[in-house]
Design a protein around this motif. Sequence first.
Motif, PDB file in Angstrom:
ATOM      1  N   ARG A   1       1.899   6.760  -6.821  1.00 17.68           N
ATOM      2  CA  ARG A   1       0.869   7.748  -7.154  1.00 17.68           C
ATOM      3  C   ARG A   1       1.412   9.168  -6.953  1.00 17.68           C
ATOM      4  NH1 ARG A   1      -3.027   5.003  -5.776  1.00 17.68           N
ATOM      5  NH2 ARG A   1      -2.721   5.082  -3.530  1.00 17.68           N
ATOM      6  N   LEU A   2       2.125   9.376  -5.857  1.00 15.90           N
ATOM      7  CA  LEU A   2       2.730  10.677  -5.579  1.00 15.90           C
ATOM      8  C   LEU A   2       3.729  11.044  -6.672  1.00 15.90           C
ATOM      9  CD1 LEU A   2       3.006  13.041  -3.568  1.00 15.90           C
ATOM     10  CD2 LEU A   2       4.780  11.697  -2.413  1.00 15.90           C
TER      11      LEU A   2
ATOM     12  N   GLU B   1       2.324   1.736  -3.465  1.00 11.61           N
ATOM     13  CA  GLU B   1       1.314   2.279  -4.380  1.00 11.61           C
ATOM     14  C   GLU B   1       1.112   3.766  -4.152  1.00 11.61           C
ATOM     15  OE1 GLU B   1      -2.074  -0.253  -3.766  1.00 11.61           O
ATOM     16  OE2 GLU B   1      -1.062  -1.981  -4.661  1.00 11.61           O
ATOM     17  N   ASP B   2       1.086   4.192  -2.896  1.00 11.67           N
ATOM     18  CA  ASP B   2       0.946   5.620  -2.584  1.00 11.67           C
ATOM     19  C   ASP B   2       2.138   6.420  -3.108  1.00 11.67           C
ATOM     20  OD1 ASP B   2      -1.484   5.232  -1.321  1.00 11.67           O
ATOM     21  OD2 ASP B   2      -0.626   5.251   0.710  1.00 11.67           O
TER      22      ASP B   2
ATOM     23  N   ALA C   1       0.834  -1.207   0.000  1.00  5.13           N
ATOM     24  CA  ALA C   1       0.000   0.000   0.000  1.00  5.13           C
ATOM     25  C   ALA C   1       0.869   1.258   0.000  1.00  5.13           C
ATOM     26  CB  ALA C   1      -0.934  -0.003   1.202  1.00  5.13           C
ATOM     27  N   GLU C   2       1.938   1.241   0.787  1.00  3.67           N
ATOM     28  CA  GLU C   2       2.865   2.384   0.822  1.00  3.67           C
ATOM     29  C   GLU C   2       3.509   2.594  -0.538  1.00  3.67           C
ATOM     30  OE1 GLU C   2       5.305   5.528   2.416  1.00  3.67           O
ATOM     31  OE2 GLU C   2       3.407   4.652   3.016  1.00  3.67           O
TER      32      GLU C   2
END
Length: 57
Positions: free
Chosen positions: A43-44, A39-40, A36-37
Motif C-alpha cells: 500500500r505504501l 500488505e502495508d 499484514a506487513e
Amino acid sequence: MDAFTAGLLQRIKATESDLTKARETGDDFLAEVEQAELEDLHRLAADHGVEVGVLHA
C-alpha cells in the motif's frame, strides 16, 4: 533509484522471505503478521508510485 524506493523494495523482499519461512514452519500467527506487513508495504509503495512487480528472495 532513490533511497526511499530502494529501502522500500528491500523491506518488501525481506518480508516476503519472512512470510515464506513462517508458512514453511507452520507458524500461522507469524504468517499473519508478515502478511499484514506485506500488505502495508505494498500500500505504501502504491501511494508513492513505486512499481513493485514480483520480487524473489
